[in-house]
Scaffold this active site. Structure first.
Site, short mmCIF file in Angstrom:
data_model
loop_
_atom_site.label_atom_id
_atom_site.label_comp_id
_atom_site.label_asym_id
_atom_site.label_seq_id
_atom_site.Cartn_x
_atom_site.Cartn_y
_atom_site.Cartn_z
CD GLN A 61 24.01 -4.48 42.74
OE1 GLN A 61 23.43 -3.82 43.59
NE2 GLN A 61 24.82 -3.92 41.86
N GLY B 270 29.45 -8.52 38.79
CA GLY B 270 30.27 -9.23 39.78
C GLY B 270 31.64 -9.37 39.15
CG ASN C 158 32.45 -5.15 47.59
OD1 ASN C 158 32.51 -5.82 46.55
ND2 ASN C 158 31.53 -5.37 48.51
CE LYS C 159 27.68 -2.45 43.51
NZ LYS C 159 27.86 -1.54 42.35
CG ASP D 283 33.90 -4.92 42.42
OD1 ASP D 283 33.25 -4.98 43.48
OD2 ASP D 283 33.45 -5.30 41.32
O1 MRU Z 1 28.14 -3.39 40.38
P1 MRU Z 1 28.30 -4.85 40.65
O2 MRU Z 1 27.01 -5.54 40.96
O3 MRU Z 1 29.08 -5.55 39.56
O4 MRU Z 1 29.19 -4.91 41.97
C1 MRU Z 1 29.59 -6.16 42.44
C2 MRU Z 1 30.25 -6.15 43.74
O5 MRU Z 1 30.53 -5.12 44.31
C3 MRU Z 1 30.67 -7.49 44.29
O6 MRU Z 1 30.69 -7.48 45.68
C4 MRU Z 1 32.08 -7.83 43.78
O7 MRU Z 1 32.14 -7.72 42.40
C5 MRU Z 1 32.52 -9.18 44.19
S1 MRU Z 1 31.68 -10.47 43.32
C6 MRU Z 1 32.39 -11.92 43.83
#
Ligand code: MRU
Length: 352
Positions: free
Chosen positions: A202, A55, A253-254, A243
């Site tokens: 996630q 995150g 974002n993801k 991100d």
């Molecule tokens: O690969 P991850 O689990 O770190 O990806 C996280 C995300 O895409 C979240 O949506 C993003 O970091 C925002 S967290 C407030």
């Protein structure tokens, strides 16, 4: 478990002697709530790389404390040597994951502290204060984001979210999940559809866990079901995290987020990203300039299965993030307010 209990899960903290970094191992949730105690550069690097801590804001907070502990553990003989080792450690952590800008943002803040001093003891004290400030500021930003986000919802709304942008991914409340948790504290009732979020799940492992523990009505769906629930009229708004937000409002974002945004546009559902200023990168002009992390094929082929789900010789492509075009965004919700298009102008107005 109540929201109070959920927010009490301290996902990142220094131990009592300030010699180790204690984190929740997010890879083991929801079955096991295990805390790890980390102190070496290799452990810090691995924790980020393997998503034990994940995150965007959480990675930034983690990096701040990690750099403080690494600096404190040095036995440099001069300030020059101290600085040199500090920069090597920072470069190592920075290479762990490329997409979330919060990592390099926090490392730069810590680096600035070292550049401002010329005495090791003073620098170490200042690094500790800076790491705590990064953490405290995130709590404040997430609280403000949650309030702004909540102002867009009404009692009884159903929100769809993708990946995890709750307390585990930040400090407290979270970003995309924050308004829902805050509203719930105030007695409002929301229903959330959580995309499971292939390939690392996630949404299933973390978002539905956080919401269920907080007593919020959550329904888990596979990513490919989002279109149907939208078509059925079940969704009032989409809230997702981010991100890295580029200067023009494009954001990473993801993986899968951009598909949700396209669906939301098609079905006329408002689509918001929620993120703190630590996620806005004015040095990145547009989404085209965002580096997308590529991850191992095992995450698709074999990680969740007893037997591999594809032949050995089958290739996999596993980008961990995608970029959502700013034209698909209704608004960006930040700690300073709700930013509407044109994003290139309005983001600058608010933050620069
Ligand atoms: O690969 P991850 O689990 O770190 O990806 C996280 C995300 O895409 C979240 O949506 C993003 O970091 C925002 S967290 C407030």
């Amino acid at each position: 478990m109540s929201i109070q209990n959920t927010t009490v899960i301290q996902n990142i903290r220094l131990d009592d002697n300030a010699s180790q970094l204690i984190i929740v191992d997010q890879t083991l949730l929801p079955q096991k709530l295990v805390y790890l105690a980390l102190s070496t550069r290799e452990e810090f690097y691995t924790a980020i790389k393997t998503l034990q801590v994940r995150g965007a804001p959480a990675i930034g907070i983690f990096a701040g404390y990690a750099m403080y502990l690494l600096a404190k553990g040095q036995c440099a003989k001069s300030y020059d040597e101290f600085k040199k080792r500090f920069l090597l450690d920072a470069a190592c952590l920075n290479s762990s994951r490329p997409t979330a800008v919060n990592l390099s943002w926090a490392l730069k803040r810590m680096e600035k502290v070292v550049q401002m001093h010329d005495n090791i003891n003073d620098a170490i004290l200042a690094l500790r204060a800076e790491a705590i400030a990064i953490h405290d500021e995130d709590i404040d930003m997430c609280t403000r984001i949650s309030k702004y986000g909540l102002s867009l919802l009404k009692d009884g709304d159903t929100i769809l979210t993708h990946c995890n942008a709750g307390p585990l991914a930040t400090s407290r409340y979270g970003t995309a999940i924050g308004p829902i948790l805050l509203g719930h504290e105030k007695g409002l009732q929301f229903h959330v559809y959580a995309d499971e979020t292939r390939p690392l799940l996630q949404g299933a492992r973390l978002t539905s866990y956080e919401l269920a523990k907080a007593g919020i009505d959550v329904t888990l769906i596979c990513d490919n079901m989002a279109s149907l629930v939208m078509k059925q009229g079940k969704i009032n708004a989409v809230f997702v995290g981010c991100d890295r937000i580029a200067a023009n409002g494009d954001f990473a974002n993801k993986i899968g987020t951009s598909a949700v945004a396209i669906l939301a546009r098609y079905y006329g559902i408002p689509f918001y990203t929620l993120g703190p200023s630590s996620t806005i990168d004015f040095n990145t002009a547009s989404g085209d300039d965002i580096e997308i992390e590529l991850r191992n094929e095992d995450e698709i082929k074999s990680m969740w299965y007893k037997e591999p789900m594809a032949l050995d010789e089958v290739k996999c492509y596993n980008p961990s993030f995608d970029v959502t075009d700013h034209s698909l965004l209704t608004a960006i919700i930040t700690e300073k307010g709700i930013v509407y298009p044109p994003f290139d102008i309005n983001l600058k107005k608010l933050f620069l």
